[in-house]
Write a protein that holds these residues in place. Structure first.
Motif, mmCIF file in Angstrom:
data_model
loop_
_atom_site.group_PDB
_atom_site.id
_atom_site.type_symbol
_atom_site.label_atom_id
_atom_site.label_comp_id
_atom_site.label_asym_id
_atom_site.label_seq_id
_atom_site.Cartn_x
_atom_site.Cartn_y
_atom_site.Cartn_z
ATOM 1 N N UNK A 140 0.897 -1.166 0.077
ATOM 2 C CA UNK A 140 0.248 -0.071 -0.237
ATOM 3 C C UNK A 140 0.944 1.266 -0.072
ATOM 4 N N UNK A 141 0.756 1.893 -0.981
ATOM 5 C CA UNK A 141 1.386 3.368 -1.152
ATOM 6 C C UNK A 141 0.450 4.499 -0.808
ATOM 7 N N UNK A 142 0.868 5.357 0.238
ATOM 8 C CA UNK A 142 -0.332 6.349 0.369
ATOM 9 C C UNK A 142 0.637 7.664 0.120
ATOM 10 N N UNK A 143 0.135 8.735 -0.590
ATOM 11 C CA UNK A 143 0.828 9.931 -0.802
ATOM 12 C C UNK A 143 -0.310 11.176 0.063
ATOM 13 N N UNK A 144 0.325 11.340 1.155
ATOM 14 C CA UNK A 144 -0.461 12.465 2.100
ATOM 15 C C UNK A 144 -0.421 13.807 1.719
ATOM 16 N N UNK A 145 -1.599 14.360 1.517
ATOM 17 C CA UNK A 145 -1.831 15.738 1.287
ATOM 18 C C UNK A 145 -1.590 16.944 2.510
ATOM 19 N N UNK A 146 -1.701 17.864 2.041
ATOM 20 C CA UNK A 146 -1.235 18.882 2.814
ATOM 21 C C UNK A 146 -2.449 19.044 4.193
ATOM 22 N N UNK A 147 -3.640 18.797 3.988
ATOM 23 C CA UNK A 147 -4.623 18.750 4.798
ATOM 24 C C UNK A 147 -4.738 17.277 5.737
ATOM 25 N N UNK A 148 -4.158 16.390 5.339
ATOM 26 C CA UNK A 148 -4.394 15.031 6.081
ATOM 27 C C UNK A 148 -3.981 15.282 7.527
ATOM 28 N N UNK A 149 -4.876 15.049 8.522
ATOM 29 C CA UNK A 149 -4.463 15.061 9.690
ATOM 30 C C UNK A 149 -3.524 14.187 10.468
ATOM 31 N N UNK A 150 -2.776 14.243 11.657
ATOM 32 C CA UNK A 150 -2.190 13.213 11.953
ATOM 33 C C UNK A 150 -2.801 12.144 12.509
ATOM 34 N N UNK A 151 -3.904 12.280 13.287
ATOM 35 C CA UNK A 151 -4.501 11.171 13.620
ATOM 36 C C UNK A 151 -4.917 10.159 12.588
ATOM 37 N N UNK A 181 -5.328 19.177 -3.648
ATOM 38 C CA UNK A 181 -6.296 18.405 -4.289
ATOM 39 C C UNK A 181 -7.041 17.150 -3.619
ATOM 40 N N UNK A 182 -6.197 16.509 -3.010
ATOM 41 C CA UNK A 182 -6.660 15.262 -2.336
ATOM 42 C C UNK A 182 -6.187 15.328 -0.776
ATOM 43 N N UNK A 183 -6.861 14.804 -0.074
ATOM 44 C CA UNK A 183 -6.267 14.527 1.300
ATOM 45 C C UNK A 183 -5.100 13.444 1.305
ATOM 46 N N UNK A 184 -5.406 12.384 0.641
ATOM 47 C CA UNK A 184 -4.656 11.192 0.416
ATOM 48 C C UNK A 184 -4.776 10.682 -0.977
ATOM 49 N N UNK A 185 -3.822 10.053 -1.671
ATOM 50 C CA UNK A 185 -3.812 9.221 -2.648
ATOM 51 C C UNK A 185 -3.508 7.761 -2.150
ATOM 52 N N UNK A 186 -3.974 6.704 -2.356
ATOM 53 C CA UNK A 186 -3.731 5.552 -2.023
ATOM 54 C C UNK A 186 -3.589 4.505 -3.341
ATOM 55 N N UNK A 187 -2.395 3.935 -3.334
ATOM 56 C CA UNK A 187 -2.358 2.764 -4.444
ATOM 57 C C UNK A 187 -2.086 1.309 -3.763
#
Length: 551
Positions: free
Chosen positions: A505-516, A543-549
């Motif tokens: 699982x690859x996650x690309x965390x966006x600017x507004x993704x919270x720590x929790x 544009x995205x909180x998170x992208x997941x692959x």
């Protein structure tokens, strides 16, 4: 083998004929390449037919020497479909499929005679080849296949030697008339290249049946430079005709009823569409071929129907350069580059470290900006991934601006940065350009991707009605999760995406993704999917909180 028409076919005869075909096509490779003016004058018909037959023979050589006739013919046919190169190779494979089908019919009727197998095999092969081609033309190998089938039927009462000689001689006569049937051949003053290749196969049959080889004249070819030298007939990439690329792949998992739609879609994207399948193989497999300016879309059309393997994309300009005199001299530019569109400071750093030339698209990007970036790489081969940040119309405009006879540009159909990252992970700059592009396209296509976004409006979705401020979980472009908090949406999205399995699982965390939420993702995977690896990157996109692959 010179007995009467009831003489049964020995499996060794098929093996000997396959080897004679491979040897004959290899010997005639330069001659057939020089004849190649239709459908694209890219001087590769001889190479494609020789490589297809050689590949099929190699698979047949691995088969047990005691294998019976059905096993030998079906192995040869399936191998040819899998090894097919170019439209000429695909059509060649259908000749072998026709012979295998004729053997199956003979077994059911308990009639294994040489003449009957030739008659039925050539008839079935001619029909299969014609059905495979989207726009059949007379004066091509299709014409010779029909002549061969008619000749075999007319001589079925004679001896095997007489039938084989009649088929080859009738094909030789028909070959001489191909320029009268096709203006492209008449203009170039040549016979059809694919038809010349099939005549070599017919002559190979005469050789193994009678032990005496036919003597044919050397068919005059055109000078390669007369086709490729001026560039007046070339497309954007420098290839002859109206399209820039040849795309081929094997398609598994599609149903026969879907192939008509695929043929129509590829017909919209380009021409020279050839799709063949062998329903006798383990699970139906289709070999797909098209000439197009949009190789990414052609690949994507197949991905929608099943699993793709052996993807091959060739640029006609590069093929022409390789075939031209002096092709062994190094070109002025030889580097390869990958250009990607990204958003976010972290993404820019991540993809630059992965070896890509990065174009920021946080506020959109003009086609001229991307074209300039492609030219700035000063590379002969450029792979571009738009990652869903530019419309297909704009990408077409970029291709028109950036391609040249010295630069090929291939657009991979990535819709997200996380798919792009998967493609970059397998990028090999020292591999052959087309092989590298295929591997990257496969890696991107095999990455299931999803994302988290804030809802800015109340709307109906596949998951129900969302309110302003909800967190939405999307797979592709479909909203499948609605939750009041980011972490709830993230874990629910992961469960959906991992329902069919995965290893990474690859996650690309966006600017507004919270720590929790970041912590919840790691904890959820550790607790519920202990064998799956997580790689989470801070990319900073808005544009995205998170992208997941998921791979």
């Amino acid at each position: 083998m010179t007995g009467d028409s009831s003489t049964a076919v020995n499996p060794q005869l098929i093996r000997d004929w396959a080897r004679a075909c491979a040897d004959g096509l290899e010997a005639l490779r330069p001659e057939i390449n020089d004849l190649n003016v239709f459908p694209i004058p890219d001087s590769d018909t001889g190479s494609n037919m020789a490589q297809t037959m050689a590949g099929a023979l190699a698979v047949l050589d691995e088969l047990d020497g005691a294998a019976d006739l059905p096993a030998v013919t079906r192995t040869l046919a399936e191998a040819a479909v899998g090894c097919a190169r170019g439209n000429s190779g695909v059509i060649l494979s259908q000749v072998l499929v026709g012979i295998a089908d004729a053997v199956d019919l003979a077994m059911a009727e308990n009639d294994h005679s040489f003449n009957r197998l030739c008659k039925n095999g050539l008839r079935l092969g001619a029909l299969a080849a014609r059905r495979a081609v989207s726009e059949p033309r007379e004066g091509t190998v299709l014409t010779l296949l029909q002549v061969a089938a008619d000749s075999a039927a007319a001589n079925v009462a004679g001896s095997p030697a007489d039938l084989a000689r009649a088929v080859a001689d009738d094909c030789a006569e028909a070959l001489e008339h191909t320029p009268e049937q096709m203006p492209e051949l008449a203009s170039a003053g040549v016979v059809d290249a694919g038809a010349r290749g099939f005549l070599a196969m017919a002559d190979a049959l005469v050789l193994v049946v009678t032990g005496v080889a036919n003597k044919r004249r050397a068919y005059r070819g055109i000078l390669t430079s007369s086709v490729h030298g001026t560039g007046h007939e070339t497309g954007e990439c420098g290839g002859a005709g109206d399209t820039d690329f040849e795309v081929m792949y094997l398609l598994d998992g599609a149903e026969g009823a879907q192939i008509g739609g695929l043929r129509d879609r590829l017909g919209q994207l380009g021409d020279s569409v050839v799709i063949v399948g062998d329903s006798s193989a383990d699970g139906e497999r289709f070999s797909v071929h098209v000439h197009t300016d949009d190789p990414g879309a052609a690949v994507e059309a197949g991905i929608e129907l099943g699993r793709l393997t052996d993807i091959r994309i060739s640029c006609f300009a590069l093929d022409a350069i390789r075939a031209a005199p002096g092709a062994n001299e190094p070109p002025p530019r030889f580097k390869r580059a990958v250009v990607v569109l990204v958003t976010g400071d972290g993404a820019e750093q991540l993809f630059a470290e992965a070896g890509a030339a990065v174009v920021r698209a946080d506020h959109g990007v003009h086609p001229a900006t991307l074209s300039k970036a492609i030219r700035a790489t000063d590379s002969a081969h450029v792979i571009v991934m738009g990652n869903g940040m530019m419309s297909s119309q704009d990408l077409v405009q970029v291709g028109a601006q950036a391609r040249s006879p010295q630069r090929s540009v291939v657009f991979l159909p990535t819709l997200s940065m996380v798919q792009c990252l998967s493609a970059l992970a397998v990028h090999d700059p020292v591999e052959e350009p087309d092989v590298d592009a295929f591997a990257m396209a496969e890696a991107a296509a095999n990455t299931r991707w999803g994302s988290l976004m804030h809802s800015n409006t109340k709307m109906m979705t596949l998951a129900g009605t969302c309110e302003i401020g909800d967190t939405l979980g999307l797979i592709g472009s479909d909203v499948l999760v609605i939750a009041p908090e980011q972490r709830q949406a993230a874990t629910a999205l992961l469960d959906l995406m991992l329902a069919t399995g995965g290893e990474l699982v690859t996650g690309l965390a966006g600017r507004d993704l919270d720590e929790r939420t970041r912590e919840a993702i790691a904890e959820h995977l550790h607790a519920h999917y202990p064998g799956i690896e997580l790689a989470l990157y801070e990319t900073g996109q808005s544009s995205h909180l998170l992208q997941v692959g998921v791979e």
